[in-house]
Design a protein around this motif. Structure first.
Motif, short mmCIF file in Angstrom:
data_model
loop_
_atom_site.label_atom_id
_atom_site.label_comp_id
_atom_site.label_asym_id
_atom_site.label_seq_id
_atom_site.Cartn_x
_atom_site.Cartn_y
_atom_site.Cartn_z
N ARG A 150 -6.79 -2.67 0.99
CA ARG A 150 -5.60 -1.98 0.48
C ARG A 150 -5.56 -2.11 -1.03
O ARG A 150 -5.55 -3.22 -1.57
CB ARG A 150 -4.34 -2.59 1.07
N ILE A 151 -5.54 -0.98 -1.72
CA ILE A 151 -5.55 -0.97 -3.18
C ILE A 151 -4.20 -0.53 -3.71
O ILE A 151 -3.65 0.47 -3.24
CB ILE A 151 -6.63 -0.02 -3.73
N ALA A 152 -3.65 -1.29 -4.65
CA ALA A 152 -2.43 -0.86 -5.33
C ALA A 152 -2.56 -1.22 -6.81
O ALA A 152 -3.23 -2.19 -7.16
CB ALA A 152 -1.22 -1.55 -4.72
N LEU B 259 3.20 -7.63 -7.30
CA LEU B 259 2.40 -6.74 -6.46
C LEU B 259 1.57 -7.56 -5.46
O LEU B 259 1.42 -7.17 -4.29
CB LEU B 259 1.49 -5.87 -7.33
N LYS C 240 2.52 -10.39 -4.21
CA LYS C 240 3.47 -10.83 -3.18
C LYS C 240 3.70 -9.72 -2.16
O LYS C 240 3.78 -9.97 -0.96
CB LYS C 240 4.80 -11.25 -3.82
N THR C 241 3.81 -8.48 -2.66
CA THR C 241 3.98 -7.34 -1.75
C THR C 241 2.75 -7.20 -0.86
O THR C 241 2.87 -6.98 0.35
CB THR C 241 4.24 -6.06 -2.55
N GLN C 242 1.56 -7.32 -1.45
CA GLN C 242 0.32 -7.25 -0.67
C GLN C 242 0.33 -8.30 0.45
O GLN C 242 -0.03 -8.01 1.59
CB GLN C 242 -0.89 -7.51 -1.57
N SER D 96 2.95 -9.85 1.76
CA SER D 96 3.99 -9.64 2.78
C SER D 96 3.58 -8.52 3.74
O SER D 96 4.05 -8.46 4.86
CB SER D 96 5.33 -9.34 2.12
N ILE E 199 8.79 -4.72 7.04
CA ILE E 199 8.42 -4.05 5.79
C ILE E 199 9.67 -3.69 4.99
O ILE E 199 9.72 -3.89 3.77
CB ILE E 199 7.59 -2.77 6.11
N SER F 264 11.09 -6.70 3.44
CA SER F 264 10.27 -7.10 2.30
C SER F 264 10.58 -6.23 1.08
O SER F 264 10.71 -6.73 -0.04
CB SER F 264 8.79 -7.00 2.67
N ARG G 249 14.85 -9.37 -6.03
CA ARG G 249 14.17 -10.30 -6.92
C ARG G 249 13.80 -9.62 -8.23
O ARG G 249 14.01 -10.16 -9.31
CB ARG G 249 12.91 -10.81 -6.21
N LEU G 250 13.26 -8.39 -8.13
CA LEU G 250 12.83 -7.67 -9.33
C LEU G 250 14.02 -7.32 -10.23
O LEU G 250 13.88 -7.18 -11.44
CB LEU G 250 12.09 -6.39 -8.96
N GLN H 192 9.23 -16.51 -11.47
CA GLN H 192 8.33 -15.49 -10.94
C GLN H 192 6.87 -15.85 -11.11
O GLN H 192 6.16 -16.09 -10.16
CB GLN H 192 8.59 -14.15 -11.65
N SER I 3 5.63 0.05 -4.81
CA SER I 3 4.55 -0.94 -4.59
C SER I 3 4.14 -0.94 -3.13
O SER I 3 2.95 -0.95 -2.80
CB SER I 3 5.02 -2.34 -4.95
N MET I 4 5.15 -0.95 -2.26
CA MET I 4 4.83 -1.00 -0.83
C MET I 4 4.14 0.28 -0.38
O MET I 4 3.20 0.24 0.42
CB MET I 4 6.12 -1.25 -0.03
N GLN J 17 2.17 2.09 -2.12
CA GLN J 17 0.77 1.95 -2.53
C GLN J 17 0.00 1.01 -1.61
O GLN J 17 -1.10 1.30 -1.17
CB GLN J 17 0.70 1.40 -3.95
N VAL J 18 0.62 -0.16 -1.36
CA VAL J 18 -0.07 -1.18 -0.56
C VAL J 18 -0.37 -0.67 0.84
O VAL J 18 -1.45 -0.89 1.38
CB VAL J 18 0.79 -2.47 -0.50
N LEU J 19 0.57 0.04 1.42
CA LEU J 19 0.35 0.53 2.78
C LEU J 19 -0.61 1.72 2.83
O LEU J 19 -0.92 2.23 3.89
CB LEU J 19 1.69 0.91 3.43
N TYR K 196 -1.02 7.35 -7.19
CA TYR K 196 -0.49 6.12 -7.76
C TYR K 196 0.19 6.34 -9.10
O TYR K 196 1.16 5.68 -9.44
CB TYR K 196 -1.61 5.06 -7.86
N VAL L 85 3.88 4.71 -9.88
CA VAL L 85 4.30 3.71 -10.88
C VAL L 85 5.40 4.24 -11.80
O VAL L 85 6.13 3.44 -12.38
CB VAL L 85 3.13 3.14 -11.72
#
Lengths: 343, 311
Positions: free
Chosen positions: A201-203, A217, A219-221, A223, B9, B12, B19-20, B217, B262-263, B265-267, B273, B277
């Motif tokens: 998974r790339i972000a 990021l 941490k998101t990865q 989770s 998810i 999260s 937090r951000l 952080q 972010s999520m 992208q990650v998923l 992208y 962002v």
């Protein structure tokens, strides 16, 4: 009348000074003429960096490479000066031109963003050697160095795929361009080769130096399930630090070995051996070759190394290490070619 | 299984968003007080960097993140005092002096780090504190009640700031000084003193926002660690129309959008992208553009106070 006298006196004093200076200049130029012969062996290197000398990544790896060169060749034989935090190519250009004017032999501009600035400046200083990277375009007095980041990425990807327990490898990328894309593409191919059902998974954070953003990021990865993470650029340490907060999650570093800061987290690293690259540039210059070559960093010539963290050796399955070492040999022999991302 | 994954998810995304939002919330609430008193402090980013360094350095050497928090508050107060001296006492142009303070903070924090630390060094920062009972509430518990102490502080400061600003006599004085300093002066309010107090309190919160980045952080320090967050906080003060609840809304909108992208992208959801962002910025700008009504701002904002002249 008095005024005229004063003026005359002033003029003569000035003349005397100028004459004096003139003599001094001649003396200075005489010593300057003899000096190069006495110190002919001394190489003067100037380094221009986009980030800091201690970023534990791209910049620091070059700084340590130059230190190693100094150590091997002798401190009296190699002089190194550094300017850091010159992320903007325009600011860097001013520094590069100044170094060239001061007569440095080799000027290393350590970033792909400096390419066009160097092309412009190098024409005015034909006797100076310039080098930059990552890149491939050269000029008669410009070397371009080019780490084959995809090769190390491939090996780290294989390692990750055969080590992960969750079946997810996460990449915390900076900006989708250049070296990051090369590295990430290598990791993706390596993961696919290592174990077919493991996902990559790339972000991206959209920044090169936002360590807080990279940490978030990561941490998101995590989770979302990643248990082995990697990523490039100077912000990567932020991601690595976030990974270190969690037991059972590991990091693979690139550019340099980052295990000194997170000994319980960094499994392995792709590290660049800049000492060899710079030594080659110095040797070529001695032979009268001031530039014009595209210097690739590869496993074959030892300019890229794969380093394992001894402390975590038991976390890597034996068959994973064996497979990775075999793949490394295949890359060296040319049997295995890691694809570059298509543009 | 699929359903469980989805709610995990979503939790999260929301917990990360909270937090951000914390550094923006802290810095923007501070800047709100400053601007309410009629001074805009563009040096927030620099103060945050100094706070980030002070918090990191104190935690590294004294071993306690709580002492790090105190150090960042002290450094923030000193930076605020400096800004007050320049912009209130010497009546320098506020925009320029703020930018000066930003550059001073950036340079000095980088220099101090190089001189006294050097190299990447990590610290043991603040840990998440689960609030008993509340953290067990399904869904809401892990989002709101499993964060570190500075996240709770920032959230608690929203109603507290509202109370101070609208219900206390000091808050009334601040608002008066920011709107009609001459009138306030005639009524015996010490304009200079109020502005000093607001700049110091505001800068303390900016310092705390910086400390959140290092000890809440990243658990480390790097040059330019704030990466523009201070300027976003200033924008959020305008977005929030100088009100604590408006600032909370803006901070959450921006940070939730960031956490969401972010999520996404990650998923590996198929979404470019580059667009992902910039999503937080786009959402904030769009929200700002479509929110209507007369834009109100403290009337004396940006104007140095000179007794006997009319602003």
């Amino acid at each position: 009348m008095k005024k005229v006298l004063t003026l005359m006196l002033a003029v003569f004093t000035l003349l005397a000074f100028t004459a004096g200076c003139g003599t001094n200049t001649t003396d200075a130029s005489k010593t300057a003429e003899t000096a190069p012969q006495a110190k002919a062996e001394k190489v003067r290197i100037a380094l221009v960096l986009p980030a800091t000398v201690d970023d534990l990544a791209w910049c620091q790896s070059m700084v340590e490479g130059l230190k190693a060169v100094q150590k091997t060749m002798g401190e009296d034989k190699v002089e190194v000066v550094t300017s850091e935090k010159l992320g903007s190519a325009v600011d860097a250009g001013a520094a590069i031109r100044q170094y060239a004017t001061q007569g440095y032999d080799i000027i290393i501009a350590h970033g792909s963003q400096y390419q066009s600035v160097l092309m412009d400046i190098a024409k005015d200083f034909p006797k100076t050697t310039f080098a930059y990277g990552s890149g491939f375009e050269t000029a008669p007095n410009i070397f371009a160095y080019d780490p084959q980041a995809q090769d190390g990425g491939y090996l780290l990807g294989m390692l990750a795929a055969m080590t992960t327990k969750s079946g997810i490898v996460g990449i915390v990328g900076p900006v989708e361009s250049g070296d990051a894309v090369k590295f990430n593409s290598g990791v993706q191919q390596g993961v696919a080769k290592g174990k077919a059902d493991v996902k990559t998974r790339i972000a991206y954070t959209g920044s090169f130096n936002d360590i807080v953003g990279a940490g978030n990021l990561a941490k998101t990865q995590m989770s979302a399930g990643a248990d082995i993470l990697t990523g490039s650029s100077q912000q990567a340490v932020g991601a690595m630090r976030a990974v270190a907060e969690n037991k059972g999650k590991y990091w693979l570093s690139t550019d340099m070995d980052q295990s000194s800061v997170a000994p319980d987290t960094v499994l392995a690293a792709q590290a660049y051996n800049w000492e060899k690259v710079v030594t080659k540039i110095i040797d070529l210059r001695k032979q009268g070759i001031l530039g014009g070559q595209h210097l690739t960093l590869t496993f074959a010539d030892g300019t890229i190394e794969l380093k394992y963290n001894e402390k975590l050796a038991d976390k890597i399955p034996a068959e994973a290490k064996a497979a990775v070492e075999q793949a490394k040999q295949d890359i060296i022999s040319g049997k295995l070619k890691v694809e570059l991302p298509k543009k | 299984m699929e359903g469980v994954m989805n709610s995990a998810i979503i939790i999260s995304i929301l917990a990360t968003g909270i937090r951000l939002a914390t550094p923006y919330l802290l810095a923007a609430l501070g800047e709100m007080f400053t601007q309410r008193s009629g001074v805009y402090n563009l040096g927030v980013e620099g103060i945050m960097m100094m706070g980030a360094f002070a918090g990191f350095f104190a935690t590294l050497h004294l071993g306690s993140p709580l002492l790090g928090i105190i150090a960042s508050l002290i450094i923030g107060a000193l930076m605020g005092l400096l800004m007050a001296l320049v912009s209130v006492t010497f009546k320098a142009e506020q925009g320029i002096s703020g930018i000066g303070l930003y550059m001073f903070g950036w340079g000095l924090s980088g220099l101090l780090y190089r001189l006294y630390v050097g190299g990447i060094t990590s610290i043991d920062g603040l840990k998440e504190v689960k609030i008993p009972l509340l953290s067990n509430i399904p869904f809401l518990g892990p989002i709101f009640f499993n964060q570190n102490i500075l996240v709770y502080t920032a959230l608690a400061l929203v109603p507290l700031s509202g109370f101070i600003l609208y219900k206390t006599s000091w808050g009334l004085n601040v608002r008066a000084v920011g709107n009609k300093p001459e009138a306030a002066d005639t009524l015996g309010v010490n304009v200079v003193r109020i502005r000093y107090e607001c700049l110091i309190v505001g800068s303390m919160l900016a310092g705390l926002a910086g400390a959140f980045l290092t000890i809440g952080q990243a658990n480390m320090y790097a040059d330019n660690i704030t990466a523009g967050r201070g300027f976003i906080a200033i924008a959020l003060v305008y977005f929030g129309r100088w009100s604590p609840w408006g600032i909370l809304l803006g901070s959450l909108l921006f940070s939730m959008a960031d956490s969401f992208q972010s999520m996404v992208q990650v998923l590996g959801i198929n979404f470019p992208y580059e667009l992902a962002v910039i999503l937080p910025y786009v959402v904030t700008i769009v929200a700002l553009a479509i929110s209507f009504g007369r834009v109100w701002a403290p009337a004396a904002l940006g104007k140095p106070f000179q007794r006997g002249t009319r602003g």
